[in-house]
Design an enzyme around this catalytic site. Structure first.
Site, PDB file in Angstrom:
ATOM      1  N   GLY A 158       0.792  -1.225   0.000  1.00  0.00           N
ATOM      2  CA  GLY A 158       0.000   0.000   0.000  1.00  0.00           C
ATOM      3  C   GLY A 158       0.822   1.271   0.000  1.00  0.00           C
ATOM      4  O   GLY A 158       0.402   2.286  -0.562  1.00  0.00           O
ATOM      5  N   ASN A 159       2.031   1.236   0.611  1.00  0.00           N
ATOM      6  CA  ASN A 159       2.857   2.451   0.642  1.00  0.00           C
ATOM      7  C   ASN A 159       3.339   2.858  -0.743  1.00  0.00           C
ATOM      8  O   ASN A 159       3.738   3.996  -0.972  1.00  0.00           O
ATOM      9  CB  ASN A 159       4.063   2.253   1.568  1.00  0.00           C
ATOM     10  CG  ASN A 159       5.027   1.202   1.042  1.00  0.00           C
ATOM     11  OD1 ASN A 159       4.612   0.112   0.648  1.00  0.00           O
ATOM     12  ND2 ASN A 159       6.294   1.516   1.038  1.00  0.00           N
ATOM     13  N   LYS A 198      -9.675 -10.619   5.678  1.00  0.00           N
ATOM     14  CA  LYS A 198      -8.835  -9.718   4.872  1.00  0.00           C
ATOM     15  C   LYS A 198      -9.258  -8.265   5.067  1.00  0.00           C
ATOM     16  O   LYS A 198     -10.379  -7.881   4.725  1.00  0.00           O
ATOM     17  CB  LYS A 198      -8.945 -10.101   3.394  1.00  0.00           C
ATOM     18  CG  LYS A 198      -8.124  -9.230   2.453  1.00  0.00           C
ATOM     19  CD  LYS A 198      -6.652  -9.446   2.639  1.00  0.00           C
ATOM     20  CE  LYS A 198      -5.852  -8.647   1.613  1.00  0.00           C
ATOM     21  NZ  LYS A 198      -4.413  -8.713   1.891  1.00  0.00           N
ATOM     22  N   LYS A 228      -2.826 -10.436  -1.910  1.00  0.00           N
ATOM     23  CA  LYS A 228      -1.965 -10.176  -3.069  1.00  0.00           C
ATOM     24  C   LYS A 228      -0.601 -10.857  -2.959  1.00  0.00           C
ATOM     25  O   LYS A 228      -0.008 -11.226  -3.972  1.00  0.00           O
ATOM     26  CB  LYS A 228      -1.814  -8.685  -3.315  1.00  0.00           C
ATOM     27  CG  LYS A 228      -0.975  -7.914  -2.332  1.00  0.00           C
ATOM     28  CD  LYS A 228       0.418  -7.589  -2.869  1.00  0.00           C
ATOM     29  CE  LYS A 228       1.129  -6.577  -2.023  1.00  0.00           C
ATOM     30  NZ  LYS A 228       1.615  -6.981  -0.727  1.00  0.00           N
ATOM     31  N   LYS A 278       3.020 -12.075   4.205  1.00  0.00           N
ATOM     32  CA  LYS A 278       4.186 -11.793   3.361  1.00  0.00           C
ATOM     33  C   LYS A 278       5.256 -12.875   3.547  1.00  0.00           C
ATOM     34  O   LYS A 278       5.817 -13.387   2.566  1.00  0.00           O
ATOM     35  CB  LYS A 278       4.760 -10.414   3.690  1.00  0.00           C
ATOM     36  CG  LYS A 278       3.833  -9.265   3.357  1.00  0.00           C
ATOM     37  CD  LYS A 278       4.386  -7.943   3.844  1.00  0.00           C
ATOM     38  CE  LYS A 278       3.507  -6.774   3.410  1.00  0.00           C
ATOM     39  NZ  LYS A 278       2.100  -6.917   3.802  1.00  0.00           N
TER      40      LYS A 278
END
Length: 312
Positions: free
Chosen positions: A11-12, A127, A211, A273
């Site tokens: 998102g960053n 999520k 994602k 992640k």
């Protein structure tokens, strides 16, 4: 040495609003262009947590104002987010490449991802999407719209939706052909549009796929050399937020399994992640995954920044 790298943008890299996104993707484009200029073959994926939440909320508000307006399914909101995020990334990256004298096609492929219609995850929203809220705002959102709300890794409250496991990338052949033809491809945005197969038709599912999960699947399918997950932190950390906090330069798969068993990684933040990175690395000899901060992408791919995950 030319390497095939799947870059998963957090998102960053995209900002939290339309204005922020336009500014953020210029920085993102420079980081990705560095990888391409070094001779690497790059495929880009990205998240859509804030964006898809805004789209869904706007569509819900429109329905409340006009009863004749049909409610837009969440899967369609994911498709919309793929298109407008991809549009900004491809324009910024093409501009950056041309400014460096690199003429290379850049294209977004709106991507569907097959999920199991009987996946138990569809009954258990986990999520996070949309904006961060206080507990009071989250309660009001639940009362008004019926959304499931949950605290997100100490950062505030957000809406949560189901997140099923990705089984197959529907447009994989088109992605592979474009990459082999020399294009920089942006695909699997927001985890891909979740669909289930009904005959020869792919029907949307009301969910958002993680994602990083899809990025690992894509990297595996493309037989990539590196899966690079770019996020807001410089390295993976253990004992996070305590006096014993430690930044990790590297982890083996054995380390990953041990740290996960110890509960070192937050479920809504670093855990997916690390799990995705480990899944990709375990799928083939010589594969490497890197988790790093966006601006360190160039150094991270050379092993000079970020956290490297490699096989035992």
């Amino acid at each position: 040495m030319k390497r095939k790298i799947v870059v998963a943008l957090g998102g960053n890299a995209l900002g939290k609003s339309l204005t922020e996104q336009l500014a953020a993707v210029k920085t993102t484009a420079r980081a990705i262009a560095d990888l391409i200029e070094d001779g690497n073959e790059v495929v880009i994926t990205h998240g859509n947590g804030p964006q898809v939440g805004r789209i869904d909320s706007a569509m819900a508000a429109l329905c409340r104002e006009d009863s004749a307006v049909e409610r837009t399914p969440l899967s369609m909101c994911v498709a919309m987010s793929q298109a407008y995020i991809g549009y900004d990334i491809q324009n910024a990256l093409r501009e950056e490449l041309l400014s460096r004298g690199i003429r290379k096609p850049v294209a977004t492929i709106v991507t569907q991802v097959l999920v199991d219609g009987d996946d138990p995850a569809l009954l258990n929203p986990t999520k996070p999407i949309g904006k961060f809220m206080t507990a009071e705002q989250a309660e009001a959102e639940h009362e008004k719209l019926g959304f499931t709300m949950r605290e997100d890794a100490g950062r505030g409250w957000r809406r949560v939706v189901p997140s099923p496991e990705p089984k197959k990338i529907v447009e994989l052949d088109a992605i592979r052909a474009s990459v082999e033809d020399g294009s920089v491809v942006i695909c699997c945005g927001g985890g891909g549009i979740p669909v289930k197969k009904v005959g020869n038709f792919h029907k949307g599912v009301g969910a958002v796929i993680d994602k990083d999960n899809v990025s690992a699947l894509l990297a595996d399918n493309l037989n990539a050399d590196i899966l690079m997950i770019l996020t807001a932190v410089d390295k993976v950390k253990i004992n996070y937020g305590t006096p014993k906090e430690l930044s990790l330069d590297s982890m083996t798969l054995e380390d990953v399994r041990r740290y996960i068993a110890e509960g070192q990684f937050a479920p809504g933040s670093m855990l997916p992640k690390v799990e995705a990175a480990a899944r990709f690395v375990a799928g083939g000899y010589g594969r490497v995954a890197v988790i790093a901060e966006l601006l360190q992408a160039g150094d991270a791919v050379k092993g000079k920044a970020g956290t490297v995950i490699f096989g035992d």
